[in-house]
Design a protein around this motif. Sequence first.
Motif, PDB file in Angstrom:
ATOM      1  N   GLU A 111      -5.381  -6.289  -7.431  1.00  0.00           N
ATOM      2  CA  GLU A 111      -6.158  -6.909  -6.354  1.00  0.00           C
ATOM      3  C   GLU A 111      -5.377  -6.996  -5.042  1.00  0.00           C
ATOM      4  OE1 GLU A 111      -6.854 -10.463  -8.793  1.00  0.00           O
ATOM      5  OE2 GLU A 111      -8.997 -10.083  -8.504  1.00  0.00           O
ATOM      6  N   GLY A 112      -4.357  -6.150  -4.899  1.00  0.00           N
ATOM      7  CA  GLY A 112      -3.579  -6.174  -3.665  1.00  0.00           C
ATOM      8  C   GLY A 112      -2.671  -7.377  -3.538  1.00  0.00           C
ATOM      9  N   PHE A 150       6.528  -2.799  -1.927  1.00  0.00           N
ATOM     10  CA  PHE A 150       5.128  -2.693  -1.516  1.00  0.00           C
ATOM     11  C   PHE A 150       4.591  -4.072  -1.141  1.00  0.00           C
ATOM     12  CE2 PHE A 150       5.750   0.998  -4.305  1.00  0.00           C
ATOM     13  CZ  PHE A 150       5.347   1.995  -3.423  1.00  0.00           C
ATOM     14  N   PRO A 151       3.949  -4.186   0.023  1.00  0.00           N
ATOM     15  CA  PRO A 151       3.523  -5.500   0.501  1.00  0.00           C
ATOM     16  C   PRO A 151       2.179  -5.939  -0.071  1.00  0.00           C
ATOM     17  CG  PRO A 151       2.941  -3.863   2.112  1.00  0.00           C
ATOM     18  CD  PRO A 151       3.688  -3.130   1.016  1.00  0.00           C
ATOM     19  N   ARG A 152       1.891  -7.194   0.102  1.00  0.00           N
ATOM     20  CA  ARG A 152       0.615  -7.777  -0.271  1.00  0.00           C
ATOM     21  C   ARG A 152      -0.455  -7.348   0.729  1.00  0.00           C
ATOM     22  NH1 ARG A 152      -0.879 -12.817  -2.946  1.00  0.00           N
ATOM     23  NH2 ARG A 152      -2.810 -13.669  -2.087  1.00  0.00           N
ATOM     24  N   LEU A 153      -1.642  -7.064   0.235  1.00  0.00           N
ATOM     25  CA  LEU A 153      -2.805  -6.778   1.077  1.00  0.00           C
ATOM     26  C   LEU A 153      -3.804  -7.930   1.075  1.00  0.00           C
ATOM     27  CD1 LEU A 153      -3.534  -3.081   0.009  1.00  0.00           C
ATOM     28  CD2 LEU A 153      -2.102  -3.881   1.895  1.00  0.00           C
ATOM     29  N   ALA A 154      -3.916  -8.617  -0.044  1.00  0.00           N
ATOM     30  CA  ALA A 154      -4.945  -9.643  -0.220  1.00  0.00           C
ATOM     31  C   ALA A 154      -4.779 -10.763   0.797  1.00  0.00           C
ATOM     32  CB  ALA A 154      -4.874 -10.219  -1.638  1.00  0.00           C
ATOM     33  N   PHE A 162     -10.030  -6.274   1.386  1.00  0.00           N
ATOM     34  CA  PHE A 162      -8.767  -6.953   1.081  1.00  0.00           C
ATOM     35  C   PHE A 162      -8.615  -8.252   1.871  1.00  0.00           C
ATOM     36  CE2 PHE A 162      -7.471  -2.674  -0.451  1.00  0.00           C
ATOM     37  CZ  PHE A 162      -7.069  -3.056  -1.732  1.00  0.00           C
ATOM     38  N   ALA A 163      -9.104  -8.278   3.101  1.00  0.00           N
ATOM     39  CA  ALA A 163      -9.011  -9.506   3.892  1.00  0.00           C
ATOM     40  C   ALA A 163      -9.813 -10.645   3.266  1.00  0.00           C
ATOM     41  CB  ALA A 163      -9.491  -9.251   5.318  1.00  0.00           C
TER      42      ALA A 163
END
Length: 217
Positions: free
Chosen positions: A25-26, A34-38, A81-82
């Motif tokens: 889920e990001g 790898f960064p967070r997207l959520a 994702f936002a």
Amino acid sequence: MAAVLPAPDTMASRVLACTACHGREGRATPDGYFPRLAGKPEGYLYHQLLNFREGRRRYPQMAVLLENLSDDYLREMAQHFAGLDLPYPPPSAVVRDPALLAQGRRLVEQGDPQRRLPACTQCHGAAMTGVSPDIPGLLGLPRDYLNAQLGAWQTGQRRARSPDCMADVARQLSPTEVSAVTAWLAAQPLPAVTRAARALPQPLPLPCGDVSVGVRP
């Protein structure tokens, strides 16, 4: 024999290629890169997708995934994702040097007025959870990722639309200052409310090409 039902055609199913690197889920992955997207601001995510597709950010795997996607589809991905409101993991304090951490906190909260170097909080918000629609939060990110991005701004591997305010800021930081800032940020817990602020209390200290934010009256 039971019939095999097709997978639902949802954005969550379409972005599974993203979660292979960015975590379920990001939410980001524990490997430190790898960064967070959520939950990141929609405008920020959208601009980064554009920047990868158009070569302002360089990462071949991202460029290949995005090269044939339209602006509208990238906007839908950013919206997806936002809109995810998911808990963050606790920070992992990997640096225990009090002097380095104090230097990092000072730069994040106060900047360096003598060099006209703004504090991180002047753009990313007092809580450092970002500002809608275009400024990301700085907390909850792996230190390795923060180091890599500041290095990319300094060397031109990461760029934004002109005027490129983050490049201007990053190039003023010495290696020790980068280390201090990222050590302090990576050690901070998230506040109870992790969503980006809606506005800043003052205008941005520098003109920024990819950024639009409101100012509280």
